[in-house]
Design a protein around this motif. Structure first.
Motif, PDB file in Angstrom:
ATOM      1  N   ASN A   1     -24.008  24.680 -13.163  1.00  0.00           N
ATOM      2  CA  ASN A   1     -22.310  24.344 -13.356  1.00  0.00           C
ATOM      3  C   ASN A   1     -21.686  24.032 -14.692  1.00  0.00           C
ATOM      4  O   ASN A   1     -20.573  24.054 -15.103  1.00  0.00           O
TER       5      ASN A   1
ATOM      6  N   LYS B   1     -20.518  23.784  -7.498  1.00  0.00           N
ATOM      7  CA  LYS B   1     -21.763  24.322  -7.154  1.00  0.00           C
ATOM      8  C   LYS B   1     -22.871  24.320  -8.323  1.00  0.00           C
ATOM      9  O   LYS B   1     -22.519  24.338  -9.536  1.00  0.00           O
TER      10      LYS B   1
ATOM     11  N   ASP C   1     -24.048  30.580 -10.185  1.00  0.00           N
ATOM     12  CA  ASP C   1     -24.233  29.230  -9.694  1.00  0.00           C
ATOM     13  C   ASP C   1     -25.466  28.611  -9.389  1.00  0.00           C
ATOM     14  O   ASP C   1     -25.488  27.342  -8.919  1.00  0.00           O
TER      15      ASP C   1
END
Length: 291
Positions: free
Chosen positions: A165, A76, A162
């Motif tokens: 990443n 993500k 997120d």
């Protein structure tokens, strides 16, 4: 080739002014480099100990019980690349080398976000078709723990949510030899990135209270802050060292040019005097013949 005396004098004045500027910048860079040296040595020593301690936690705990968000690469989000360059030029190929490595890393990570330190770095990247998402002017010239702390907090918050990443930092490590920029992963804390760290800690020698996870969670923000500050300090030292060398070379070239111009000026003056004497002698001779 310059032959006129007035042209040579104008060129001499111009080179003298340039030489004064390059010499002043040389002395200023030397002064800044001396001020950075004590703090840089401390930062490098502190980072070695911190990385060793963090590597010990990773090795002793064998990553069991540690928060996976800090040690695993999540699919993500997107990667963030932080490129540390300067706010000023006249430092050789320092900024260009960092820009080239930044462009290469941007190609490896599609849709990566780019945070650029330094106005000159921003201009170089834009000229190469890369537009930074964020620019932090002045931070590379005057590195501070406050700035590093703010950046690390922002990075960790975006990483946890997120939004990103991976975090990479491109900077130039300071050494007495050849200075080349490197790309180092800041987050996540992959164990392979600590392969160069020597640690001999065992479960009998290392005790973490209340737990490995709690100690690890507490160390990560401090590690990010220390890493960012260390990279800024080392980059600032490299920039001033590169500018010192470039300005020293420019001043030496100006001195050689001044010697050449002074020799041309003397030759031109002698030629003018010789021509005047020749003209006077010829006129006197012509007058004598008329009489």
């Amino acid at each position: 080739m310059i032959s006129s005396v007035s042209e040579i004098k104008a060129r001499l004045a111009s080179v003298k002014q340039t030489r004064q500027i390059t010499n002043a910048m040389y002395l200023l860079s030397v002064s800044r480099l001396k001020k950075l040296a004590p703090g840089m040595d401390y930062a490098v020593s502190y980072m070695q100990r911190l990385r060793s301690a963090l590597s010990g936690v990773l090795n002793v705990s064998n990553t069991e019980g540690l928060h996976q968000r800090f040690i695993d690469i999540d699919s993500k989000g997107t990667a963030l690349i932080m490129s540390v360059m300067g706010d000023k030029g006249l430092c050789g190929d320092y900024n260009i080398a960092v820009a080239e490595l930044t462009a290469a890393e941007m190609k490896k990570h599609e849709n990566a976000l780019l945070c650029c330190f330094g106005l000159v770095g921003k201009e170089i990247l834009i000229s190469r078709g890369i537009t930074p998402d964020r620019v932090l002017p002045g931070s590379s010239m005057h590195p501070s723990l406050e700035l590093a702390h703010e950046l690390s907090q922002t990075l960790i918050e975006e990483y946890i949510t997120d939004m990103i990443n991976e975090v990479y930092v491109i900077y130039t490590p300071y050494s007495h030899g050849e200075k080349k920029p490197v790309c180092m992963r800041l987050l996540p804390l992959v164990r392979e990135d600590f392969a160069d760290v020597e640690t001999h800690l065992t479960t009998d020698e290392m005790l973490c209270e209340p737990s490995y996870e709690a100690v690890f969670e507490h160390m990560v923000p401090h590690y990010c802050t220390a890493m960012i500050y260390d990279m800024l300090v080392q980059s600032a030292a490299c920039e001033n060292a590169a500018r010192t060398q470039a300005m020293k070379s420019a001043a030496d070239n100006a001195d050689e040019m001044l010697k050449t111009l002074r020799a041309q000026l003397n030759a031109s003056r002698q030629l003018r005097i010789t021509n005047e004497i020749t003209e006077i002698a010829a006129a006197k001779s012509y007058a004598s013949e008329e009489q």
